[in-house]
Design an enzyme around this catalytic site. Structure first.
Site, PDB file in Angstrom:
ATOM      1  N   HIS A  30       0.859  -1.325  -0.032  1.00 19.09           N
ATOM      2  CA  HIS A  30       0.095   0.137   0.014  1.00 19.09           C
ATOM      3  C   HIS A  30       1.047   1.309  -0.037  1.00 19.09           C
ATOM      4  O   HIS A  30       2.077   1.310   0.274  1.00 19.09           O
ATOM      5  CB  HIS A  30      -0.793  -0.040   1.291  1.00 19.09           C
ATOM      6  CG  HIS A  30      -0.260   0.314   2.644  1.00 19.09           C
ATOM      7  ND1 HIS A  30      -0.104   1.440   3.027  1.00 19.09           N
ATOM      8  CD2 HIS A  30       0.460  -0.476   3.279  1.00 19.09           C
ATOM      9  CE1 HIS A  30       0.487   1.565   4.464  1.00 19.09           C
ATOM     10  NE2 HIS A  30       0.854   0.222   4.265  1.00 19.09           N
ATOM     11  N   CYS A  31       0.420   2.363  -0.505  1.00 22.91           N
ATOM     12  CA  CYS A  31       1.083   3.680  -0.487  1.00 22.91           C
ATOM     13  C   CYS A  31       0.004   4.523   0.602  1.00 22.91           C
ATOM     14  O   CYS A  31      -0.554   4.066   1.607  1.00 22.91           O
ATOM     15  CB  CYS A  31       1.244   4.309  -1.841  1.00 22.91           C
ATOM     16  SG  CYS A  31      -0.348   4.540  -2.556  1.00 22.91           S
TER      17      CYS A  31
END
Length: 656
Positions: A30-31
């Site tokens: 994830h960012c």
């Protein structure tokens, strides 16, 4: 109609389901705003289904499948997804190879995840989870090598008993032993590799640390001395648990060294120091300590044997498997040999064989009580035949030990079987060999019926003890919920969490250019997620230099670990995201120096970061410094954006 809010675990399970199932997802990361998945087959992805999930703000199905969740929640969802898969962020999710796993529905996955979320964690449970993660990947090899070993053992015992011609069959036994030795001879190495992956150490170093207990380079004529007793060290002292402990120490030391050793020499100095420090500790402390314990046990075992009868049988049958795990069973070999030389058979081996019978009985009880737990029952199906033939590793490391309580009740079952053998007396084996059914041909003086009676008692003891006292409550509760077809009730998120409701003042917030350069509308961004305003409205700046400033006055509320994104909250309650570059999470922080921390107050004059623009260009990443309001439900009016050439700290937008 508003979508009904989901818990994090439910949201994670639904994302898997709409992404083609967990088997279609290769990895999850994830960012600051998105769950990023590498999928195996994009055609299996239900994009509309993903968009319809409550809590999903948008979907991009490109090289990666990107599901937009938003800052503050995306990390929780991604962590829930990898927890459900049993891996870490970015780690490959293995495809299911067990029949029956594909039949689990998304609803079952939701219930299991919710049930797991309710469980209280403890150091003991964490230890069991780590042990499970170490050994479960080895189960297929355990089963295959175990069956080969079982066949070889039966043939060997038949040859020893004179029922097969050795000149004809020894060759085939040798071939089978070569095949199985690849697993069991080097089990310590495989354990070291897997333990290193679990404890976040270098896997190859973990394998080397595991191999240390084999003492492969030691000269038999000049052995290493046991510091506690002065006697020679014996290979495999310390056992598998000694290896796990040593690799755990390796992970701790490696993490410290990576922080203090300069990067230029880290690749040389860190592994060398790790191997020297942990390897020497293993040779001169861990292994000798196990050896000292084993020496102290010799007197205890001799005393137990002298007492004899059912008491001796129970104690030895119940204690044997823990001894194996610590590598302490080696001390029994001289006793076996002495008994065979003195009386023609060892009456100790049939008693110890009951330990495996207790494991078989415990596994059967788990199968009966938890038959709806497909993953567990499939593992038991593969390990049971091997366990019946006397190869206990698959059942121990794959089934009973990771569950905790069943391992104890299995040992009790082994004690019951041992008590029966001890009470019957005069049941001995003419040679040292494996346990289980494979030992029957070696039972001396035709007393094999007594041995079988002991096996049945061990099976029954392990079954009964586990059935009534050894079933883990959490696994049983999850199975009962699955059988009942009821949804697990989980606490709902608060209204503020679900709707981002805040007490927002009716005021205007001024936004500023974050760098010298060209300010542009968000609709011109090269990233479709930002361009389509899935995350909120805003703007971006194409900077002329790497000095990046705060877009608003407020408080820093988040700094992403890869440094490419910073979150702010204004005094009026607006949540603002500064996202530096496009797809820059992949660069793992290399181009960014962040100068602020969570909780710090900032103004448009505060430089929050320095970006290496040539690095972005070298990695072919767009150098867009994006500014977004992520809680648009708190916004009534967005003013006119000032575009074109601007300087850092210049007003570009008003938001009411």
């Amino acid at each position: 109609m508003a979508k009904e809010a989901l818990s994090v675990e439910e949201l994670a399970a639904k994302i898997y389901a709409a992404s083609g199932g967990m088997d279609n997802v290769e990895s999850v990361n994830h960012c600051m705003t998105r769950v990023r998945m590498t999928v195996r087959d994009h055609d299996k992805v239900d994009q509309q289904g993903l968009k319809d999930i409550p809590g999903v703000m948008g979907v991009v199905n490109d090289e990666q499948l990107q599901v937009i969740i938003g800052p503050g929640k995306v990390n929780k969802v991604a962590n829930a997804m990898v927890a459900q898969a049993g891996v870490d962020l970015g780690q490959e999710i293995p495809q299911s190879t067990l029949s029956g796993k594909d039949a689990l529905s998304a609803k079952t996955a939701e219930m299991k995840a919710a049930q797991k979320a309710k469980q209280k964690q403890s150091p003991f449970k964490s230890l069991l989870k780590d042990i499970s993660n170490i050994f479960v990947p080895m189960i297929p090899a355990f089963v295959g090598a175990g069956l080969v070993a079982g066949i070889a053992s039966v043939l060997t015992n038949l040859i020893t008993a004179g029922r097969l011609d050795g000149d004809t069959w020894n060759y085939y036994v040798m071939i089978l032993n070569i095949l199985k030795n690849g697993m069991f001879t080097y089990l310590a190495i495989f354990t070291g590799v897997n333990a290193a992956q679990v404890f976040k150490a270098n896997p190859t170093l973990g394998g080397v640390i595991g191999s240390v207990i084999l003492l492969s380079g030691m000269n038999p004529d000049a052995p290493i001395q046991n510091l506690f007793t002065g006697e020679a060290l014996v290979a495999n002292q310390g056992g598998i648990l000694g290896v796990i402990f040593a690799v755990w120490l390796l992970a701790k030391l490696e993490a410290v060294l990576h922080k203090v050793i300069p990067e230029a020499i880290d690749i040389i100095v860190t592994p060398t120091l790790c191997l020297l420090i942990i390897g020497l500790a293993e040779i001169f402390l861990i292994m000798p300590l196990a050896g000292a314990i084993s020496d102290s046990l010799v007197g205890s075992i001799n005393w137990v044997l002298n007492v004899g009868g059912a008491f001796s049988g129970f104690v030895l049958g119940a204690a044997f498997l823990p001894m194996v795990m610590f590598g302490l069973h080696q001390i029994l070999t001289p006793i076996h040999i002495q008994m065979i030389e003195a009386t023609g058979s060892t009456q100790l081996l049939p008693i110890l064989a009951m330990a495996g019978a207790g494991q078989v009985g415990a596994a059967l009880a788990l199968w009966v009580r938890l038959r709806k737990d497909k993953e567990l029952t499939e593992m038991i199906k593969g390990a049971l035949p091997v366990g019946i033939l006397g190869i206990g590793e698959p059942l121990i490391y794959g089934v009973t030990l990771p569950l905790g309580r069943p391992f104890i009740t299995a040992c009790i079952g082994g004690g019951i079987g041992g008590a029966v053998i001890g009470a019957l007396s005069n049941i001995g084996a003419t040679a040292i060999g494996p346990s289980g059914m494979a030992l029957i041909p070696l039972i001396a003086n035709g007393h094999w019926l007594g041995y079988i009676f002991g096996l049945l008692a061990g099976y029954a003891g392990g079954f009964v003890a586990t059935y009534f006292f050894g079933i883990p409550k959490d696994r049983l509760a999850a199975v009962k919920e699955t059988e009942a077809g009821t949804e697990t009730v989980v606490p709902q998120a608060t209204a503020a969490e679900n709707t981002n409701e805040r007490s927002v003042q009716d005021t205007t917030t001024t936004f500023y250019a974050v760098a010298n350069g060209q300010t542009k509308a968000l609709t011109e961004s090269s990233d479709p997620v930002f361009r389509q305003k899935m995350m909120g409205d805003g703007y971006f700046v194409l900077p002329e230099n790497g000095a990046i400033y705060a877009p608003v006055s407020g408080t820093v509320t988040a700094v992403f670990p890869t440094k490419h994104a910073i979150g702010f909250t204004t005094s009026s309650g607006l949540e603002v995201l500064l996202h530096m570059g496009v797809d820059t999470v992949e660069l793992k922080g290399i181009p960014f120096d962040v100068f602020v921390e969570v909780g710090q107050e900032v103004t448009p004059d505060t430089q929050v970061a320095q970006v290496d623009l040539p690095q972005l260009k070298a990695h072919q990443k767009a150098a867009e410094m994006l500014v977004l309001v992520t809680n648009m439900d708190a916004v009534s009016t967005v003013g006119t954006l000032k575009t074109g050439q601007t300087n850092a700290g210049e007003m570009v937008l008003n938001v009411k």
